[in-house]
Design an enzyme around this catalytic site. Structure first.
Site, mmCIF file in Angstrom:
data_model
loop_
_atom_site.group_PDB
_atom_site.id
_atom_site.type_symbol
_atom_site.label_atom_id
_atom_site.label_comp_id
_atom_site.label_asym_id
_atom_site.label_seq_id
_atom_site.Cartn_x
_atom_site.Cartn_y
_atom_site.Cartn_z
ATOM 1 N N ASP A 145 0.780 -1.255 -0.217
ATOM 2 C CA ASP A 145 0.138 0.037 0.104
ATOM 3 C C ASP A 145 0.950 1.316 -0.044
ATOM 4 O O ASP A 145 1.464 1.481 1.173
ATOM 5 C CB ASP A 145 -0.873 -0.024 1.307
ATOM 6 N N CYS B 275 -8.348 6.367 11.053
ATOM 7 C CA CYS B 275 -8.863 5.273 10.360
ATOM 8 C C CYS B 275 -7.671 4.076 10.611
ATOM 9 O O CYS B 275 -7.210 3.226 9.664
ATOM 10 C CB CYS B 275 -8.949 5.330 8.824
#
Lengths: 137, 407
Positions: free
Chosen positions: B201, B365
């Site tokens: 990522d 998050c």
């Protein structure tokens, strides 16, 4: 929008000096509430006698808005019946949504009327109220 | 390499390329890990597409559609060149989140993999898809523990040795919560030596660090356009062609089809089998323009400037009494902090209202990461190329002003 519209004296007083902060020993009921989007959580404790809510306290962690709101709610609800408490909660939601509301029922909680200018903080101010609503169900 | 002052002057001038700072001259934008501002070149590219070339791609033979298709495929090539892949190894998605969901579903549905592994510091978009899709498809899910904000290679080694195989390991190159530059190269080696697939990522990494996919030991890479000066709603999943060919699409519809029969369908070659429906054509063009802009400035300048800003901010923030920095030794462009007298939401609110400083507050998050740190919420200042040392001074002064409210 001025910061003092949000952090009014009343809110800062309740945040710094809440007499309702802390766990309640032997509560009749307790309820966990959390604000998923910011990670804040509080626990609301009530002690009832028949239909009357005699004592309300809270602990947990949250911003000044959520803590002050819990403190004001606790002060307002003590001595009320469960039905009256539910009515007060609904009036609070009406005020937050910008609808007509009965200011007499809300006492110090009317300071949150300014939240119309700060929509992101609505979830902070309503955390304790949603938690009490759950608890009364 | 230029001095700190020269670089600061260079980027101060470059701020003029970003119209939002002329529109809002008091804005001190320090939420770049969430999204970056857009230069005029990108905004103009979007406008230019809709004004001169708007048509759907790959479907029609008229000239406008040819031009639109050419622009879309040129954009794919620009992205491919930027990260060192072949164009057919680039799939356009809505962003990192969609890239990772696509990949988790497609790898899971291939039926080949038995386990998914992710570290606990991951952003939810690289944690929840693997966790949920593993549960849905009956695969094993292994979270890798973290130490503060760091990943220890011995924990990775133990899991990749003991997990059910074949497996997929997905991790970030730079954590969005603490700016921790994770040792992904070493993890990729461990994963491959154990026969696994490695997914990176790069949402936070790509804006800060040059990356060469072909030279790397990585199988799939995901990033978002909007975190590197591009538009929102466009992102990339890059993957090795032979792996992309092996896995199934997970979204079905227009343009990803080869032949449709009554009972079965065959799919278009990569990358098209993963791009169902009308893509974000203007977004792809805007992203390509953003990458050209970054390349033109050079990662060398950008990385050095961000390093200077980070160092300066750490120095100035660490002397504020009561302020805790959750900063790793090697943090890049992101500084998370909290103060003992004020909740992060209140601090962020007052920074904005009193000083025009935009920082994020909350769990970013990354709830598992914050749980490990023992906090529920943090403030986060994150820098990008148009930030200056004056912005850091405004942040520091803004924190002091906010603290006075809560004293």
């Amino acid at each position: 929008m001025r910061p003092e519209d949000l952090y009014s004296d009343v809110i800062m007083f309740h945040y710094k000096n809440s007499s309702h902060r802390g766990a309640l020993e032997n509560p009749t009921a307790a309820q966990e509430g959390s604000n998923l989007s910011c990670g804040d959580s509080l626990r609301l404790y009530i002690k009832t006698n028949g239909d009357t809510i005699n004592k309300v306290t809270f602990d947990g962690h949250g911003c000044a808005i959520s803590v002050a709101s819990a403190s004001i709610l606790a002060e307002l609800i003590e001595g009320k019946s469960k039905n009256e408490a539910s009515e007060i909660i609904q009036e609070f939601y009406k005020m937050i949504k910008g609808e007509d509301f009965n200011a007499e029922l809300l006492g110090d909680a009317v300071v949150f009327e300014n939240l119309k200018q700060f929509p992101i903080r609505v979830k902070c101010a309503t955390l304790a109220w949603h938690t009490l609503e759950q608890l009364l169900k | 390499m230029s001095s700190v002052k020269e670089l600061d002057e260079y980027f101060k001038k470059l701020k003029a390329d970003f119209p939002i700072f002329s529109e809002r001259p008091d804005l001190v934008y320090l939420d770049n890990a969430a999204t970056t501002q857009k230069p005029s070149a990108v905004i103009e590219k979007l406008r230019h597409f809709y004004v001169t070339a708007n048509a759907n791609v790959h479907r029609a033979v008229y000239r406008l559609a040819e031009e639109s298709t050419a622009l879309y495929e040129e954009s794919r090539k620009t992205v491919a060149d930027f990260i060192g892949t072949a164009p057919e190894e680039i799939i356009f998605t809505r962003g990192t989140t969609e890239s990772l969901n696509l990949l988790a579903y497609s790898l899971g549905l291939s039926g080949k993999y038995k386990s998914f592994i992710v570290p606990l510091f991951e952003h939810h978009s690289n944690f929840v898809p693997w966790q949920q899709i593993a549960h849905t498809l009956g695969l094993k899910f292994y979270p890798v523990k973290i130490h503060g904000g760091e990943l220890f290679l011995e924990d990775v080694e133990a899991i990749v040795k003991s997990c059910e195989k074949p497996f997929v390991f997905s991790m970030t190159g730079l954590t969005n919560s603490l700016g921790y530059r994770a040792p992904f190269e070493a993890v990729a080696k461990l994963v491959h030596s154990a026969g696994g697939i490695f997914v990176l990522d790069a949402a936070q990494l790509i804006p800060h660090e040059a990356f060469d996919f072909a030279a790397s030991d990585i199988d799939f890479l995901a990033f978002s356009g909007h975190k590197i000066l591009g538009p929102t709603g466009i992102g990339v999943l890059a993957g090795k062609k032979e792996l992309l060919e092996q896995i199934r699409p997970f979204q079905y519809g227009g343009e990803m089809i080869d032949k449709v029969g009554e009972q079965d369908t065959t799919f278009a070659p990569v990358p098209y089998k993963f791009e169902a429906g009308t893509p974000n054509i203007a977004g792809a063009a805007g992203l390509a323009e953003a990458l050209k802009y970054v390349k033109n400035i050079s990662y060398e300048k950008i990385s050095k400037h961000i390093e200077n800003l980070t160092k300066n901010a750490i120095e100035k923030l660490s002397v504020i009494p009561g302020l805790t920095l959750y900063c790793q030794k090697n943090c890049h462009g992101i500084i998370s902090f909290s103060h003992e007298n004020i909740h992060p939401h209140d601090l962020a609110e007052l920074l904005s209202r009193l000083s025009g400083v935009a920082v994020r507050s909350g769990h970013h998050c990354s709830q598992q990461q914050l749980k490990v740190l023992g906090v529920s919420s943090l403030c986060r200042a994150s820098f990008y190329l148009y930030n200056t040392h004056n912005d850091i001074d405004k942040l520091v002064a803004g924190i002091q002003d906010a603290l006075r409210w809560f004293s």
